[in-house]
Design an enzyme around this catalytic site. Structure first.
Site, PDB file in Angstrom:
ATOM      1  N   GLU A   1       0.819  -1.204   0.000  1.00 31.50           N
ATOM      2  CA  GLU A   1       0.000   0.000   0.000  1.00 31.50           C
ATOM      3  C   GLU A   1       0.865   1.272   0.000  1.00 31.50           C
ATOM      4  O   GLU A   1       0.454   2.314  -0.509  1.00 31.50           O
ATOM      5  CB  GLU A   1      -0.912  -0.013   1.235  1.00 31.50           C
ATOM      6  CG  GLU A   1      -2.299   0.523   0.999  1.00 31.50           C
ATOM      7  CD  GLU A   1      -3.259   0.205   2.138  1.00 31.50           C
ATOM      8  OE1 GLU A   1      -2.971   0.571   3.291  1.00 31.50           O
ATOM      9  OE2 GLU A   1      -4.312  -0.415   1.877  1.00 31.50           O
TER      10      GLU A   1
ATOM     11  N   HIS B   1       7.466 -26.873  -0.484  1.00 29.98           N
ATOM     12  CA  HIS B   1       6.781 -27.966  -1.168  1.00 29.98           C
ATOM     13  C   HIS B   1       5.579 -27.473  -1.958  1.00 29.98           C
ATOM     14  O   HIS B   1       4.691 -28.236  -2.311  1.00 29.98           O
ATOM     15  CB  HIS B   1       6.389 -29.045  -0.159  1.00 29.98           C
ATOM     16  CG  HIS B   1       7.582 -29.746   0.426  1.00 29.98           C
ATOM     17  ND1 HIS B   1       7.931 -31.026   0.122  1.00 29.98           N
ATOM     18  CD2 HIS B   1       8.564 -29.290   1.262  1.00 29.98           C
ATOM     19  CE1 HIS B   1       9.056 -31.360   0.751  1.00 29.98           C
ATOM     20  NE2 HIS B   1       9.451 -30.314   1.459  1.00 29.98           N
TER      21      HIS B   1
ATOM     22  N   LYS C   1     -14.310   1.101  -4.098  1.00 28.56           N
ATOM     23  CA  LYS C   1     -15.390   1.546  -3.205  1.00 28.56           C
ATOM     24  C   LYS C   1     -16.394   2.407  -3.965  1.00 28.56           C
ATOM     25  O   LYS C   1     -17.604   2.221  -3.849  1.00 28.56           O
ATOM     26  CB  LYS C   1     -14.811   2.371  -2.047  1.00 28.56           C
ATOM     27  CG  LYS C   1     -13.986   1.586  -1.056  1.00 28.56           C
ATOM     28  CD  LYS C   1     -13.631   2.512   0.122  1.00 28.56           C
ATOM     29  CE  LYS C   1     -12.522   1.964   0.988  1.00 28.56           C
ATOM     30  NZ  LYS C   1     -12.062   2.945   1.987  1.00 28.56           N
TER      31      LYS C   1
END
Lengths: 442, 442
Positions: B283, B304, B418
């Site tokens: 961010e 793995h 948003k």
């Protein structure tokens, strides 16, 4: 039609002729897979597994699961990589990421032997105190360090608690059909055994006993899981299929310079499916200095952590978004008379609608931000649909890997750290390397 | 000296003169930060926070934590992004990734309001049935969708269960000092409130009440946490500090074309610290089409799954490895007389030694594979050391961001999804966009 690829958000990123251009390559990859003539063709057992599995063993898996449910409060699953991620991914997706905390009539399930952390193992041992437990140890060879260490400890715990006779009724070994130290030990001790097939690599093994036994213990319907995969194996045939199209798209993205694929979900229950996907694609394609780096996120959670980067950071990634049409559970958002928080605009409807709007809003925002959006529409999250999704990704991974020119079925790079670790620990046979490596430590 | 940067594994990747070359830039970034003259300088409250925090509030946090412990079996923490990740990261690191499952004398802690999934929220509600609960709602404005939706639901649950008077004793609001709908509501209802400071951004807020209250409820020593950060704030001063060196290194890697940083730990308890780190750096730096893509793994588990890719896939990444010198718990591996699994070569010593050898072996293998390895040595995982690590990363992030030429303290990109979501949901004020966006949905 449970799964559907939606490529319409890509219109500004991929032209129709690009699909056309990839078709011959996709066809070549498909032919290599179908004719079993490509790199790694000893490991194609997963292709027909959903229909061609061992029915007798499948019935034994269900019986063993029943026995474990009746005798235990906790199932300890010992395994790493493909012997860990598949089972955990399906259980969390179908049941819950909070499976162990939910009230239920099936045992808690803890996964161990997937790290060498003594802290983690000690904590699981503490949780197991005074509880009845069974163990499912999963290892083809029985010599992989992480699960072997954990099995030593849990075998001793069970024998101390239930005696040798009692313990053998509570240990289930999923291992090689014939050879290896775990198979030998299981035969000697009298454990019930299940098979890790020779021609199915770890990351493709979730639909074998490797995944199925823990999944069944959690109360998932393994018939539906296999049916979803079986239907997928018939559906994703021919280069026009969504599976082949997705494989082609990944290579188009890679050829355009995209180096990261983020698998996105809007349901926290899919977190471990993301991890399973990362192993599947990362281990299959990440070789010869090539491959798309697989990453993942769960939105809207991670829109508040990685969202800024995806919206406006380095343009190195594309997203593959799992769009689940119907939620497993829903909550009706009531109108609040006071409306202090001003949220009434989203009330008077189901919460899943708000989640869907968040997804749609994000698809548009990230497209606008220059991040190509591939969408995989999925009817709902249940055994059948997850079975289909698993097969979809497995086959897409094989095709995509062949289109990249790699062997999608080996993982030679995983040996490098093991060899060094063995040498540093003085394992017999590795002594030559020990001094040299010790000198390199900083 | 709890934390130490070890750059010696980089000798084939970074020359001494490169550090020299970066020094003036690092110095410039440091001056901009110290003089508060750079981009985003309204949000530098975190710099002196570890010494300059509100002592009266700190004492109230401890009291509130005590009250919650005495009255509740479950604490529900409502928050997203920085109001979620920091607390969870510290609790899991110091206590356990299995915190909620371990026997303990502190409440279980569930984090909600960090997604819009009704399935997840329903499952937490089911877990809460018949349990005594408190709620800590964390939101500066009170209008962020995810936490606000969750708070509506839990507020109602508490009022139905305990009555309005009882509920107000069980709701703790961490919010703006003066304004915003949550602050208003808290004052009206009589909730105890704590402050989200104006000059500390969400991802830098773990050492404010935002993180401290849940962390204290989990039984962590928040004095030690602050002390670790306070000592770090004195230690990481001047361009020769490890913190500045790490910031420079990140930019050296980026300038060499490395597009991904993987934060690596060998302890599962660090999984959420990885997630906190991803928000902090992602961010802060992921903007203006720039930035290193932050990713993470927990080894040996992910050796793995992602190990093959790191060893031999696209050479797009470097790794930053947290080398914890002393484990929180250990297990002595006994010699097994039969030695069926051939593992006796690693027995007769503590399991933590094997984990350390796995780390060393991997450092050498990945170096050999062409992946630069930065190592952060850490004494142990406890409150003090985690406090230092938090401050180390926060300051390194600020310096690194300034060296990249971005504003490390804003996140304009988070608004994009948003806005679209609000428009698609028909939020008042966003109606103009609704039709246009609806038409773009595929």
């Amino acid at each position: 039609m449970a799964l559907k690829l939606n490529t319409e958000y890509l219109e500004n990123f991929v032209s129709a002729h690009e699909f056309e251009g990839m078709k011959p390559l996709c066809k070549a990859a498909d032919e290599v897979l179908s004719s079993k003539s490509g790199l790694g063709n000893d490991f194609l057992g997963w292709v027909n597994l959903p229909t061609n599995y061992d029915k007798e063993e499948f019935a034994r898996i269900k019986k063993a699961a029943q026995k474990i449910k009746e005798t235990s409060q906790v199932l300890i699953v010992i395994g790493i990589g493909g012997s860990y991620l598949g089972a955990r991914a399906v259980i969390e997706a179908v049941k819950s990421s909070l499976y162990n905390n939910l009230p239920k009539d099936t045992p808690d399930i803890y996964f161990v032997g997937n790290s060498i952390s003594p802290t983690y193992l000690s904590q699981v041992l503490e949780i197991c105190k005074n509880k009845d437990i069974c163990v499912n140890v999963i290892s083809k060879s029985g010599t992989t360090t992480e699960p072997a260490v954990a099995f030593r400890i849990f075998k001793k715990l069970l024998e101390d608690k239930y005696g040798k006779e009692g313990a053998k009724e509570r240990i289930f070994a999923t291992t090689d059909r014939k050879v290896g130290v775990l198979k030998q030990e299981a035969d000697k001790e009298g454990y019930e055994t299940f098979v890790v097939p020779d021609d199915v690599g770890g990351r493709f093994s979730v639909l074998t006993a490797v995944g199925l036994l823990p999944i069944a213990v959690a109360g998932c319907d393994i018939d539906a899981l296999m049916q979803g995969a079986a239907d997928a194996s018939k559906k994703y045939v021919g280069v026009e299929s969504d599976c082949h199209k997705y494989a082609s798209l990944r290579n188009i993205m890679y050829n355009k310079g995209k180096s990261i694929e983020m698998l996105i979900s809007y349901e926290p229950t899919m977190t471990m499916i993301n991890e399973w996907f990362k192993q599947l694609f990362g281990e299959s394609e990440g070789k010869d200095k090539k491959g798309i780096f697989p990453s993942s996120a769960v939105y809207s959670t991670d829109l508040h952590s990685m969202g800024q980067f995806v919206q406006d950071g380095s343009r190195v990634m594309f997203e593959t978004v799992i769009d689940v049409k119907n939620p497993q559970q829903d909550i009706f958002l009531e109108i609040d008379k006071e409306n202090n928080d001003g949220l009434n605009f989203l009330a008077n409807q189901n919460m899943s609608i708000v989640n869907k709007r968040a997804m749609q809003g994000t698809l548009l925002a990230h497209t606008e931000g220059g991040v190509p959006q591939i969408v995989i529409e999925m009817d709902k999250i249940d055994e059948y649909n997850i079975g289909e999704l698993i097969y979809f990704f497995e086959k897409a991974c094989a095709i995509s890997g062949y289109m990249l020119g790699v062997n999608p079925f080996n993982q030679p790079g995983v040996e490098s750290y093991k060899k060094n670790m063995f040498a540093l620990l003085g394992k017999p046979g590795y002594e030559d390397m020990t001094a040299e490596l010790m000198a390199k430590l900083k």
